[in-house]
Write a protein that holds these residues in place. Structure first.
Motif, PDB file in Angstrom:
ATOM      1  N   LYS A  76     -10.796  11.188   2.965  1.00 36.08           N
ATOM      2  CA  LYS A  76     -10.411   9.790   2.801  1.00 36.08           C
ATOM      3  C   LYS A  76      -8.925   9.597   3.108  1.00 36.08           C
ATOM      4  O   LYS A  76      -8.145  10.544   3.070  1.00 36.08           O
ATOM      5  CB  LYS A  76     -10.730   9.337   1.388  1.00 36.08           C
ATOM      6  N   ALA A  77      -8.585   8.355   3.385  1.00 35.70           N
ATOM      7  CA  ALA A  77      -7.216   8.058   3.829  1.00 35.70           C
ATOM      8  C   ALA A  77      -6.357   7.586   2.666  1.00 35.70           C
ATOM      9  O   ALA A  77      -6.793   6.748   1.877  1.00 35.70           O
ATOM     10  CB  ALA A  77      -7.257   6.986   4.907  1.00 35.70           C
TER      11      ALA A  77
ATOM     12  N   ALA B 102       1.772  -1.760  -3.263  1.00 40.31           N
ATOM     13  CA  ALA B 102       1.786  -0.754  -2.203  1.00 40.31           C
ATOM     14  C   ALA B 102       3.136  -0.720  -1.503  1.00 40.31           C
ATOM     15  O   ALA B 102       3.894  -1.685  -1.544  1.00 40.31           O
ATOM     16  CB  ALA B 102       0.699  -1.055  -1.182  1.00 40.31           C
TER      17      ALA B 102
ATOM     18  N   LEU C 199      -6.132  -4.043   0.156  1.00 37.68           N
ATOM     19  CA  LEU C 199      -5.881  -2.726   0.736  1.00 37.68           C
ATOM     20  C   LEU C 199      -5.042  -1.903  -0.238  1.00 37.68           C
ATOM     21  O   LEU C 199      -5.240  -0.700  -0.393  1.00 37.68           O
ATOM     22  CB  LEU C 199      -5.164  -2.846   2.083  1.00 37.68           C
ATOM     23  N   ALA C 200      -4.110  -2.579  -0.901  1.00 36.71           N
ATOM     24  CA  ALA C 200      -3.255  -1.886  -1.865  1.00 36.71           C
ATOM     25  C   ALA C 200      -4.063  -1.454  -3.084  1.00 36.71           C
ATOM     26  O   ALA C 200      -3.819  -0.392  -3.656  1.00 36.71           O
ATOM     27  CB  ALA C 200      -2.118  -2.809  -2.297  1.00 36.71           C
ATOM     28  N   ASN C 201      -5.011  -2.286  -3.476  1.00 36.84           N
ATOM     29  CA  ASN C 201      -5.804  -1.955  -4.651  1.00 36.84           C
ATOM     30  C   ASN C 201      -7.230  -2.455  -4.459  1.00 36.84           C
ATOM     31  O   ASN C 201      -7.546  -3.607  -4.737  1.00 36.84           O
ATOM     32  CB  ASN C 201      -5.186  -2.583  -5.903  1.00 36.84           C
ATOM     33  N   LYS C 202      -8.078  -1.567  -3.984  1.00 36.84           N
ATOM     34  CA  LYS C 202      -9.451  -1.994  -3.684  1.00 36.84           C
ATOM     35  C   LYS C 202     -10.301  -2.036  -4.944  1.00 36.84           C
ATOM     36  O   LYS C 202     -11.473  -2.411  -4.882  1.00 36.84           O
ATOM     37  CB  LYS C 202     -10.067  -1.068  -2.644  1.00 36.84           C
TER      38      LYS C 202
ATOM     39  N   PHE D 277     -14.581  -4.135   4.426  1.00 40.63           N
ATOM     40  CA  PHE D 277     -13.380  -3.677   5.139  1.00 40.63           C
ATOM     41  C   PHE D 277     -12.770  -2.421   4.510  1.00 40.63           C
ATOM     42  O   PHE D 277     -12.328  -1.519   5.218  1.00 40.63           O
ATOM     43  CB  PHE D 277     -12.358  -4.811   5.168  1.00 40.63           C
TER      44      PHE D 277
ATOM     45  N   LEU E 121     -12.309   1.330   6.311  1.00 44.58           N
ATOM     46  CA  LEU E 121     -11.038   2.041   6.441  1.00 44.58           C
ATOM     47  C   LEU E 121     -11.063   3.376   5.708  1.00 44.58           C
ATOM     48  O   LEU E 121     -10.097   4.137   5.752  1.00 44.58           O
ATOM     49  CB  LEU E 121      -9.891   1.175   5.913  1.00 44.58           C
ATOM     50  N   ASN E 122     -12.161   3.638   5.038  1.00 47.06           N
ATOM     51  CA  ASN E 122     -12.337   4.916   4.364  1.00 47.06           C
ATOM     52  C   ASN E 122     -11.176   5.233   3.412  1.00 47.06           C
ATOM     53  O   ASN E 122     -10.615   6.334   3.407  1.00 47.06           O
ATOM     54  CB  ASN E 122     -12.491   6.028   5.416  1.00 47.06           C
ATOM     55  N   LEU E 123     -10.818   4.234   2.627  1.00 51.28           N
ATOM     56  CA  LEU E 123      -9.666   4.394   1.732  1.00 51.28           C
ATOM     57  C   LEU E 123      -9.981   5.351   0.580  1.00 51.28           C
ATOM     58  O   LEU E 123     -11.123   5.444   0.131  1.00 51.28           O
ATOM     59  CB  LEU E 123      -9.271   3.029   1.143  1.00 51.28           C
ATOM     60  N   ALA E 124      -8.935   5.996   0.111  1.00 58.59           N
ATOM     61  CA  ALA E 124      -9.052   6.859  -1.073  1.00 58.59           C
ATOM     62  C   ALA E 124      -9.647   6.045  -2.227  1.00 58.59           C
ATOM     63  O   ALA E 124      -9.542   4.815  -2.257  1.00 58.59           O
ATOM     64  CB  ALA E 124      -7.676   7.389  -1.457  1.00 58.59           C
ATOM     65  N   ASP E 125     -10.281   6.729  -3.167  1.00 56.86           N
ATOM     66  CA  ASP E 125     -10.953   6.027  -4.263  1.00 56.86           C
ATOM     67  C   ASP E 125      -9.979   5.264  -5.156  1.00 56.86           C
ATOM     68  O   ASP E 125     -10.259   4.166  -5.598  1.00 56.86           O
ATOM     69  CB  ASP E 125     -11.741   7.031  -5.120  1.00 56.86           C
TER      70      ASP E 125
ATOM     71  N   LEU F 254      -4.338   2.530  -3.451  1.00 57.64           N
ATOM     72  CA  LEU F 254      -3.253   3.122  -2.643  1.00 57.64           C
ATOM     73  C   LEU F 254      -1.897   2.841  -3.298  1.00 57.64           C
ATOM     74  O   LEU F 254      -0.971   3.636  -3.210  1.00 57.64           O
ATOM     75  CB  LEU F 254      -3.250   2.521  -1.231  1.00 57.64           C
TER      76      LEU F 254
END
Ligand SMILES: Cc1ncc(C[n+]2csc(CCOP(=O)(O)OP(=O)(O)O)c2C)c(N)n1
Ligand code: SF4
Ligand SMILES: [Mg+2]
Lengths: 626, 346
Positions: A284-285, A310, B94-97, B312, B316-320, B323
């Motif tokens: 994961k990114a 962020a 994106l900052a906090n999914k 979305f 983007l395969n964001l970390a769990d 971010l």
């Protein structure tokens, strides 16, 4: 020798205006050799693939330990229009653009005549034999080369010949300026590291060019290289890659952009680094990159992400900055972090989109409507692009306001030598953020209250699990508790606190670099890429006119104490910059007491080419009546 | 035998009373449709037992965009700039999914100045409930036509609208939103059911809610008035919502009702009121909207739903974890990495 367009050739001998169709006797090569101090210009057609060849030349000179710089002057076009690449070798380490060309490789039939006519007497022209450029100049040393024939022989595959032709000139030039062939081969292998076959083909072409020059050209010019050790331990990188690395090591997590030259390669290179170094073991990114629908959205995303905690950034150029104006004002007024890289190009509007400028100073400093002002960092080297990118993220979270990093096309898209970058040992500064535990202890908070007297309030992040964590971000008037208000005092107090915060910024931004003897009455002020020309010009002033100058390089806005002191301690202060309207000078005037502001004088350069030392010196000579 | 005990206030599954979901007092006109929508949002979040602290509420500019101040006072709010709430919401998510996001816009905020960001929001299927409080006019700037005003509808001043309306629902479906519906601020039952389902959905929910502006667009000749809606609303389906935490078995006729299993295990039952209704068929949905429009009907209900398409943040395969708060060890590469990069540049 006070005025006029006076060109010095590299031996320091005065040279007149280039003469066309001169009837003088052919130039005789009875000159002292010129070692490690000349410039090469390669004129080609955009899209002909000469970039690899030029980088190999640059890398080879670097590999011989000789200080070198390269500049790509390219049109706003994908293929077909003329493009020039200039390489300057300088044993003194000067990296500014140099007006005069010593060695021309004229491979663009369309501009060849113009190119050779522009050369100073005594310089060198290498060109396709058939072009017969000799007819235009008999005071230039001409080396016609049968490029097409050599290319055909070196490259049986017709499709590849356009590219391979570039390597032939690398070989010819290598022989003429005595490049070490081992170093050249290393540069070729590096350039085509992942493509063994391409490396072999290109290397063979270089050797063919080299062999031709060895057998068929009698060297008549004085320009040559000799090994030095001035580049030992150094790296070569472009400013945009350096900024991308700075962001990477600053722990950036949200990146948004809308492509625009010359800023695109900041994000493109950052994406490469993020994919390589920031994908976690589970695949994961630890980052998000979004190509937004426009710059309005790009900066909106940056501020939304900054609000949510962020480290967010975007990169753009002038037109994008204009579109971001409204949002940036909101960011200032509601105190949100976010980093905006502005890689400046010539404006207004589309201007000359692939040419360099320092033209966004004033518009960025006060971007948006109402009373706004913004912190700007002004890197003047690739190392500073790296360091200021990191500093920008710390500052934006510390100050809770958008931070701009203003680079330009010259710095961003060209290759520069540098000391290797140092690892940032200081932990990330995430600023004044209250957690649920803090709130439990404090029993609540007021979002816009100046608790510490530095103008910087405390914030909470969305999602903080405490009933008193929430506050409401609004662009309308708000009081210390972030509640809507139109009361005159509330608004005025808020605006005054924002001013106090800006004063705090003054103490936190990078201080200027000052070089002063304490004896000179003349002060020079510059910033960003004007630094290279000013540094060289100061040496010219001293060597040629015996005039000492002091120098202050601004590295940030708001101006720190040192800037005021520098102006106060000089009689005349020249602000040298690359825009028409003396933008930094204007900003200084706003900041300085009236008695000091009158000392400021302006030297400007705004033709789209990077500023050169001779222009600065000539202007100083006129102004100072030397 | 009945005993008398102090009446315990009604609470939701988190043990919170409905009052905890309220916001500050509205400053909108009495009778404004936007206020009713805020009430329904409060109901839905209360009944779903959403933790307000884990919600972000955003808006653009307009009377409608003021609404987030009037619900969920424990949620972080962001009243952004005109037409550009989608980008702020995108950055925040994106900052906090891990937070739940709701955005409120107006018909001016969406269909004119915000069209670009609206389109790209739908396209990205960002996990956000996007509500248009649609009154056919610019309320806050005192009653100019918006781009959702119907052809031939009349302003109070007598000005007739001579441009066709933009159907934000048809657009949203075409652009990739995964839960699209229309409702009416006066239809308590339908709107609450749709909002609760929206809370359970994990992609872009686009709800166009007709919300009369009593001050500038509620007169004879308006097609966004209370009266017009009473006369022209035509529901394509009836929505029933059973949240995952309520163990109720609902009898429904599989021949006339679509049972949609939501991401969290909740069920949305969509009972057909039109023969051709199929909420999983985008083409049918857009066709129904266009046909209803030709009949001068305001079609309401859930038009389209897709619970499978990745959103979305998935893409983007964001970390769990968010971010925003990843520790430095996970966001700043090591000294060795920098050394490696430097050596390659040497
Ligand atoms: C950039 C910009 N342009 C214009 C305005 C003025 N403005 C404020 S609200 C509004 C229209 C709002 O209409 P709508 O979104 O339908 O909201 P409503 O008030 O009807 O709920 C306009 C044009 C603004 N705030 N910002
Ligand atoms: S002007 Fe219209 S939209 Fe605005 S608050 Fe009043 S009724 Fe509502
Ligand atoms: Mg409206």
């Amino acid at each position: 020798m006070a005025t006029g367009h006076v060109a010095l050739d590299s031996t320091g001998v005065e040279a007149g205006e280039p003469v066309s169709n001169s009837t003088e006797e052919p130039y005789e090569a009875a000159r002292r050799p010129v070692i490690n101090d000349f410039s090469i210009q390669v004129a080609t057609v955009n899209g002909s693939g000469s970039q690899s060849a030029n980088i190999i030349l640059l890398r080879s000179i670097f590999g011989m330990g000789i200080p070198v710089s390269g500049k790509n002057l390219f049109p706003s076009n994908i293929a077909g229009l003329p493009t020039w690449y200039t390489i300057r070798a300088s044993k003194q380490g000067y990296v500014a653009r140099k007006e005069e060309i010593d060695v021309l490789v004229a491979l663009n039939a369309e501009t060849a005549k113009e190119d050779i006519l522009a050369l100073p007497a005594g310089s060198v022209a290498i060109y396709e034999e058939a072009a017969n450029l000799k007819q235009y100049r008999n005071d230039v040393i001409c080396y016609p080369v049968p490029f097409d024939k050599l290319t055909a022989a070196a490259c049986p595959e017709a499709k590849l010949r356009k590219l391979v032709k570039n390597m032939i000139y690398v070989g010819v030039v290598a022989k003429l300026i005595s490049l070490d062939l081992n170093v050249v081969e290393a540069a070729v292998r590096r350039q085509f590291a992942k493509k063994q076959k391409a490396a072999d083909l290109n290397w063979a072409a270089i050797q063919a060019g080299y062999d031709y020059a060895t057998q068929s050209i009698t060297k008549q010019d004085p320009f040559a290289l000799e090994r030095m050790h001035a580049t030992d331990g150094k790296i070569i990188i472009d400013g945009n890659a350096a900024a991308a690395l700075g962001a990477l090591f600053a722990g950036v997590t949200v990146v948004t952009w809308y492509p625009i030259t010359p800023s695109s390669s900041v994000v493109e290179q950052l994406i490469g680094y993020l994919k390589k170094y920031r994908v976690e073991p589970d695949g994961k990114a630890s980052f998000a990159v979004v190509q937004a629908e426009d710059e309005l959205a790009a900066v909106g995303m940056v501020l939304g992400a900054g609000w949510a905690g962020a480290r967010s950034m975007t990169a753009t150029s002038g037109p994008g900055i204009s579109l971001m104006a409204e949002f940036v004002g909101l960011g200032y007024f509601t105190e949100l972090p976010g980093v905006i890289f502005d890689i400046q190009r010539v404006g207004p509007s589309t201007g000359l989109p692939t040419r360099t400028s320092q033209g966004d100073i004033l518009s960025v400093a006060t971007l948006s409507h109402g009373d706004t002002k913004h912190v700007m960092l002004l890197p003047a080297s690739v190392k500073e692009c790296f360091e200021f990118a990191g500093a920008a993220f710390d500052l934006t979270e510390r100050l809770q306001t958008p931070i701009f990093v203003l680079s330009d096309l010259d710095l961003g898209m060209n290759n520069w030598m540098s000391e290797p970058f140092e690892y940032p040992e200081k932990p990330l500064d995430r600023g004044k953020v209250l957690t649920a535990e803090d709130l439990k202890r404090l029993g609540g908070f007021a979002r816009y209250k100046d608790v510490d007297g530095d103008g910087i309030p405390y914030r909470t992040l969305p999602g903080t699990d405490h009933p008193l964590a929430a506050y409401f971000v609004r662009g309308s008037g708000h009081n210390e508790r972030a509640v809507y208000t139109e009361k005159p005092d509330d608004y005025q107090n808020l605006m005054e606190r924002l001013n106090r915060k800006f004063e705090t910024a003054r103490t936190l931004v990078p201080a200027p670099v000052v070089v002063q003897t304490g004896k000179s009455k003349i002060g020079l002020i510059a910033y960003g890429t004007s630094d290279f020309a000013v540094t060289e010009s100061r040496d010219q002033m001293k060597k040629e006119y015996g005039v000492e100058t002091d120098y202050l390089r601004i590295r940030a806005f708001p101006f720190t104490r040192e800037v005021h002191e520098f102006v106060a301690s000089h009689e005349r202060v020249y602000v040298i910059e690359q825009n028409r309207d003396a933008q930094m000078l204007s900003l200084l005037k706003l900041d300085l007491p009236a008695a000091e502001a009158v000392k400021l004088r302006s030297i400007r350069h705004f033709n789209g080419l990077p500023i050169d030392a001779r222009s600065v010196t000539n202007a100083l000579v006129i102004e100072e009546n030397l | 035998m009945a005993t008398t005990t102090a009446p315990t206030p009604k609470v939701n599954r988190l043990g919170l009373p409905a009052i905890d979901y309220r916001g500050s007092k509205t400053t909108l006109c009495a009778g404004c449709g936007h206020n009713a929508i805020s009430e329904r949002i409060i109901d839905a979040f209360y009944e779903m037992g959403v933790k307000s602290e884990r919600v972000i509420k955003l808006s653009g500019i307009g009377c409608s965009s003021k609404s987030p101040a009037y619900f969920l006072s424990r949620s972080h709010g962001f009243n952004s700039v005109h037409g550009r709430m989608p980008s702020v919401a995108t950055g925040a998510l994106l900052a906090n999914k891990t937070v739940q996001a709701i955005g409120v816009s107006g018909d001016g905020d969406t269909a004119s100045i915000g069209m670009g960001q609206f389109a790209h929001l739908m396209r990205r299927n960002l996990p956000l409930i996007y509500i248009i409080e649609d009154n056919g006019v610019y309320g806050l700037t005192k009653g100019q036509f918006s781009a959702t005003a119907d052809l031939g509808s009349k302003l109070k001043t007598g000005v007739i609208n001579d441009l066709p309306p933009i159907d934000t629902c048809a657009l949203a479906i075409q652009l990739g939103a995964t839960f699209v519906g229309r409702s009416f601020s006066g239809d308590k039952k339908q709107l609450t059911a749709m909002l609760k389902a929206a809370v359970a959905h994990k992609g872009t929910v686009m709800l166009d809610v007709i919300s009369p502006c009593v001050t500038f667009n509620d007169h004879e000749g308006s097609t966004k008035s209370y009266k017009y809606m009473q006369e022209h609303e035509e529901a394509i389906s009836e929505a029933g919502f059973v949240p995952f935490f309520e163990d109720i078995a609902i009898d429904y006729d599989a021949g006339t009702t679509y049972d949609v299993t939501m991401h969290d295990g909740s069920h949305l039952h969509l009972r057909k009121l039109h023969d051709s209704y199929n909420p999983t068929d985008r083409v049918a949905a857009v066709k129904a909207l266009m046909e209803a429009h030709d009949r001068n009907e305001v079609l309401t209900g859930v038009f389209y739903i897709d619970t499978e398409k990745p959103n979305f943040t998935d893409l983007l395969n964001l970390a769990d974890e968010p971010l925003a708060t990843l520790p430095q060890e996970r966001t700043r590469p090591s000294k060795e990495v920098l050394a490696e990069i430097m050596s390659k540049l040497a």
